[in-house]
Write a protein that holds these residues in place. Sequence first.
Motif, PDB file in Angstrom:
ATOM      1  N   THR A 143       0.851  -1.193   0.000  1.00  0.00           N
ATOM      2  CA  THR A 143       0.000   0.000   0.000  1.00  0.00           C
ATOM      3  C   THR A 143       0.880   1.234   0.000  1.00  0.00           C
ATOM      4  OG1 THR A 143      -1.684  -1.171   1.259  1.00  0.00           O
ATOM      5  CG2 THR A 143      -1.856   1.210   1.170  1.00  0.00           C
ATOM      6  N   GLN A 144       0.693   2.069  -1.011  1.00  0.00           N
ATOM      7  CA  GLN A 144       1.427   3.321  -1.115  1.00  0.00           C
ATOM      8  C   GLN A 144       0.417   4.437  -1.312  1.00  0.00           C
ATOM      9  OE1 GLN A 144       4.693   3.522  -0.710  1.00  0.00           O
ATOM     10  NE2 GLN A 144       4.978   1.313  -0.574  1.00  0.00           N
ATOM     11  N   ASP A 145       0.200   5.230  -0.256  1.00  0.00           N
ATOM     12  CA  ASP A 145      -0.825   6.264  -0.282  1.00  0.00           C
ATOM     13  C   ASP A 145      -2.171   5.633  -0.635  1.00  0.00           C
ATOM     14  OD1 ASP A 145       0.932   8.165   0.514  1.00  0.00           O
ATOM     15  OD2 ASP A 145       1.362   8.918  -1.489  1.00  0.00           O
ATOM     16  N   GLU A 146      -2.744   6.000  -1.798  1.00  0.00           N
ATOM     17  CA  GLU A 146      -4.057   5.489  -2.184  1.00  0.00           C
ATOM     18  C   GLU A 146      -3.962   4.283  -3.118  1.00  0.00           C
ATOM     19  OE1 GLU A 146      -5.960   8.782  -4.001  1.00  0.00           O
ATOM     20  OE2 GLU A 146      -6.167   9.928  -2.141  1.00  0.00           O
ATOM     21  N   ILE A 147      -2.765   3.816  -3.445  1.00  0.00           N
ATOM     22  CA  ILE A 147      -2.576   2.742  -4.416  1.00  0.00           C
ATOM     23  C   ILE A 147      -2.312   1.423  -3.694  1.00  0.00           C
ATOM     24  CG2 ILE A 147      -1.201   1.925  -6.355  1.00  0.00           C
ATOM     25  CD1 ILE A 147      -0.606   4.754  -7.091  1.00  0.00           C
ATOM     26  N   PHE A 148      -3.075   0.385  -4.082  1.00  0.00           N
ATOM     27  CA  PHE A 148      -2.834  -0.979  -3.619  1.00  0.00           C
ATOM     28  C   PHE A 148      -2.163  -1.740  -4.760  1.00  0.00           C
ATOM     29  CE2 PHE A 148      -6.352   0.532  -1.116  1.00  0.00           C
ATOM     30  CZ  PHE A 148      -6.078   0.053   0.156  1.00  0.00           C
ATOM     31  N   ILE A 149      -0.989  -2.345  -4.470  1.00  0.00           N
ATOM     32  CA  ILE A 149      -0.250  -3.119  -5.462  1.00  0.00           C
ATOM     33  C   ILE A 149      -0.309  -4.575  -5.039  1.00  0.00           C
ATOM     34  CG2 ILE A 149       1.931  -3.397  -6.676  1.00  0.00           C
ATOM     35  CD1 ILE A 149       2.658  -0.557  -5.773  1.00  0.00           C
ATOM     36  N   ARG A 150      -1.015  -5.398  -5.835  1.00  0.00           N
ATOM     37  CA  ARG A 150      -1.150  -6.824  -5.549  1.00  0.00           C
ATOM     38  C   ARG A 150      -0.350  -7.594  -6.590  1.00  0.00           C
ATOM     39  NH1 ARG A 150      -5.115  -8.101  -1.976  1.00  0.00           N
ATOM     40  NH2 ARG A 150      -6.415  -6.361  -1.263  1.00  0.00           N
ATOM     41  N   GLY A 151       0.702  -8.289  -6.134  1.00  0.00           N
ATOM     42  CA  GLY A 151       1.581  -9.019  -7.029  1.00  0.00           C
ATOM     43  C   GLY A 151       1.434 -10.528  -6.881  1.00  0.00           C
ATOM     44  N   GLY A 152       1.898 -11.262  -7.893  1.00  0.00           N
ATOM     45  CA  GLY A 152       1.901 -12.709  -7.822  1.00  0.00           C
ATOM     46  C   GLY A 152       3.128 -13.180  -7.064  1.00  0.00           C
ATOM     47  N   LYS A 153       4.121 -13.715  -7.788  1.00  0.00           N
ATOM     48  CA  LYS A 153       5.381 -14.082  -7.181  1.00  0.00           C
ATOM     49  C   LYS A 153       6.341 -12.908  -7.308  1.00  0.00           C
ATOM     50  CE  LYS A 153       9.087 -17.503  -7.409  1.00  0.00           C
ATOM     51  NZ  LYS A 153       9.618 -18.699  -8.118  1.00  0.00           N
TER      52      LYS A 153
END
Length: 913
Positions: A143-153
Motif C-alpha cells: 500500500t502506497q498512499d491510495e494505491i494498492f499493489i497486488r503481485g503474484g510471485k
Amino acid sequence: MHLRAAALLFCLHCMSSFAGAQVDSIPPVVAFTGSTAAYRVSPDSLDAAVDYQARDSMDVDLVNQRIHLYGAARVNYQQISLEADYITLDYGTNVVRAEPYPDSAGVLVGDPLFSDGGQEFTAKSLEYNFKSKKGIVRETVTTQDEIFIRGGKSKFVSGAIQSNDSTRSDVIYTEGAIFTSCSLEHPHFGVRTQRAKIVPNKLAIIGPSNLEIMGVPTPLWLPFGFFPLKSGRSSGLLFPSDYQYSPQWGFGFQGIGWFFPLGEHVNLTATGDIYLNGTYTINLASSYRRRYKYSGNASFSYRRLRDETPISEGLEEDISKGISINWTHRQDPRAHPTFTFGGSINFQTDLVDQRFINTYDAASKNVIRSSMNLTKTFPKLKSTLTAGLNHSQNNQTREISVNFPDARFQTQTIYPLRNLPGSQRKWYKKLAVRYGNQLRTEFEGLDTSFFTAQTLTNARYGFQQDASASLSLNVLKYFNVSPSMNYSEVYYGKTLDYFLDTTTIRTTEALDEDGNPFLDTTDFATIEELLNPGLASFRNFSAAVSVSTQLFGKILFGRRRGIFGLKGLRHVLKPSASLSYQPDNRDATDFISGLPYFISQAQIDPERGDAERFVTPFAGQLFGQPTRTEGNLGINYSLSNLFEAKVYSRKDSTDKIVKLFQNIGVSGRYQLSADSLQWSPISVNGSTRFFKGLSQVSLRAQFDPYISTYNERTRQVSRVDRTTLSERGVPVQLSSFNGTISTNLTVAKFRELFQGQEEEFVTDVAEERRKRREEEATLFEETDILSLFENFSIRHTLNFRLDREIATSEVPGARDTLRFNTTANSIELRGALNLTENWSVNIGQIGYDFTSKRITYPYLSFARDLHCWEMRFSWAPQVNTYQFSIAVKPGVFDFLEVPVNQNRYDGQRQFGR
C-alpha cells in the motif's frame, strides 16, 4: 514467550561451523573480550541479535537448526520486523519463512507482514535471508498512499538502492501485479502488468499492461508506464476529469493538465477543457497556506465558446469569449490582534460561467458578489478603519457595479466628560459622541463594455462625514429622556446638470375648425440630465428629544389550573415620543459650487414645467440626496405592545409563558410646522408565531386620516387637506395592508410540536451507522424513521396585499375600491435522503409557484456507492441539462470515468430556448 537469541545463535553457529570444517582450514578467530575469557565467532553469524516471540508456543529443532513459532509470532532484526501466525527461523542458513496458520475452524489466518524501516507489505508466504537481505514472496500486497499493489510471485531486496545520503530503499520485482485503489482482495478494477519494479514510497515502473475491470481485461493497453508512489506534493500529469460528447461542441475532455508545487506553501494547477469544434477553456488555479497566518485560493479562466445558430442558409458561426477571476483569502484570527484582511473576489465577463459550466448552481445564479476588505483597529483612539473593494454583478441585466476604493473610518462611542472629577452618576458624564466618515468610488457598466474608457467617464465618487452627540437620562424614575443631535456633510465629484432637450419635439400638419392648416405638436421637449464633473456638497442637521417608558398590566385567574388551562394574561406597553427638528433647506445653496439644493421644473421648462415639482443636482449619487423640508418641526410617536399568556402545564410543575403576539406596533408623526396635512399616515405592524415556531405571520397596515384624490392635470394621486372624519365619518381609512405567512417544516420542529419537547435525533445517518458497526459489529437497524428525513425541509410562503385604488372619475358618487392581490404563493422542498447505506437522493430544490402556476427551479440528483466506484446522476430540467457518470472515487485513478452529459446549448437546441 520472548527470548533473547544472541547467545543461542552464537553457540549453534559455532557447533555447525566446527562440525563441517577441516583441520587445516580453521577459520580466523574473532575475539570478544569479556571479563574472564575470549570467544570464537563464526563468520556466518549475523551482525546483530535476533529477537523473536510467539503467543502460543515455540519449538526448537536442534537437528535441523530451526525454530518454529506459532500464534502471533514476531521476529525483529535491526530495523526489519516480520509478523505472521507461523514463522520458521532457520539459523543454519539465516533464512526465515512465514505464512498463515489454520485456526480452530481450519481457516488460514495471520498473513505475513514484513516491515523494513517504515516500508512494509503483506503476503501469503515469505522467505527472507537475513545475510543476503533478499527474499521471495507470493501474493504480495503493498500500500502506497491510495494505491494498492497486488503481485503474484515477487522478489525483493532490502536496501538495494541509495535514496539519499543517510537511507537506502528496498526494491521489489514482481510479476502478474495489478495496480488499483480498490481495497478488496479481488479488486473491481486495476492496471494489470506482467512485469513491474517497485521502489516503495518512491516509484513503480511497469511493462506492457492493460486496464482490467471486474477481472475482465479491456482493450485499453499501455506499452509501459510509471506510478509515482512518493507521499506529499510533486509535479505530475493530471488526467482528464471528464469526457464528453456534444452535438454542437463535438468530442471533448475536461481537466487535463499539470500540477506544480511552488515552494512549501503554494500549489499551482494548470488545466484545460478542449472540444474538437474549437471550444476550449484554459484554467489556472492556485492554493496557498501559511500555518497560523493565512490561507486562500485563486483561479483564472479564459473561455472560448464556438456556437452554431441555425439560419435560412444553414448554420452561422458564433464566437464568444470571456474570463472569470476568483480569489478567496482568509486570515487566521491568531495572526494579528488589530489587523485583518480577507474576503472573496468573484468576477466574470460575458456570463462565461453560466455559458460553460454545466451545473445547476452556475446556471441559476442571478447575482455575483465580491468583498475584499482590510480592517485596522486603533485601541488608543477607540476607532476602526475599514477599506476594500465591493463588487456586484447581475447576470440578468448584465450590469456590473464596483466600489473601489471604499473606505470608512468610525469611532466607538466616546464619553469625553467621563474622566472629569466627581461622581460617575452626574448627568453630563453620560454625554456620548460618535464620528465617522466614508470615501467611495463607484464604476458601473455592462459586462461587455466594462473595461472601456466610458466606464471611467461615468464613474462617481464622493465623501461623507457625520457626527452625533446624545445623552441618556433617567427622569422621575420611570422615564428615559434622550436628547440627540446629528450633523452630516456630503461631497460629490460630479453632479447632474438639467436641460431642455428640444430634439424630442415632433409636429404634424393638421386643420383647424375653419379648415386652415397648422402645425400640431405631438411630442414636446423633455427634461434631460447630464453628469458633469465638479466638486459640490450639501449638509444635513437634525436634533431631537425622545421620551420612553414601559407600562405593565396583567390579569390572573384564581383557579389552580385557570380557565381551560389559561392562568393569566400579561400586556407590556412601551410608549415613546420624540420631538425632532430639521431646518428649512428649500432655498439652500452649496457654498462650494453655488448649486441650489433643489430646482423647480418650471425653471427648466417655463412652458410646461410643474412649479411644485423639484429636481436636485445630487440625485442618484452614492450617499443619497438632500430631503426638501420647510422648517421641519414635529412629534414622532410609537406604541409597542407585547401580549403573553400563562398556561398550565401537565408535564411540568412550572407554568409555561406563551407569547400570543410578539409585537404589535403603532407609529406616526404630527407635523407642528406644517400649515396643512399635519398628521402623517399611521403605520400598524405586528408579528407572531404559531405551532411552536413552524409558521410565522407578519402583518403591516397603513391608515390615513386624510383623503386622497386624482389630479387630472398631473395625472397623479395626492393627499389633500380634507380629513376622512369630515368627508366620510371615520377617523382614518385603510390605505394599504400587507401580509406574509411563512412556514418552515423540519423533522426537528415536527418533533417539538407533537412530542412536546425537542428530542435527540440523528443528524448524520452515515456517521451513526459507522459508530454502531464499530461498537456492536452488527448491521445498523433504523429505530427512528424520521431520522432519515432530518435534512429535509418544506417551506411555504404566502405574500398578499390590499391596496386602495383612488377613483379617477369626477362623476359624483364615484368611490374608491380595495383591490386584493397575491404577490407570492409558493411551496418548496429541499433535502437529502439516505435510502440505504449506499443509496442517497438529493433534492436541491423543487417547488411550485401558485401565482404563476409553474414548477420552480427543480434540481434532483442521486448517488450510488459502488465501493471503489461511484455512480451519480443529476437533472435540472429548468435549464435542460443532465449529468450521468460511473467513475472511480476521487484519488489516483479518478480519471477512469464513463460520463453521459447534456449541456445547456444542446438542451436548448433539442427542447427550444
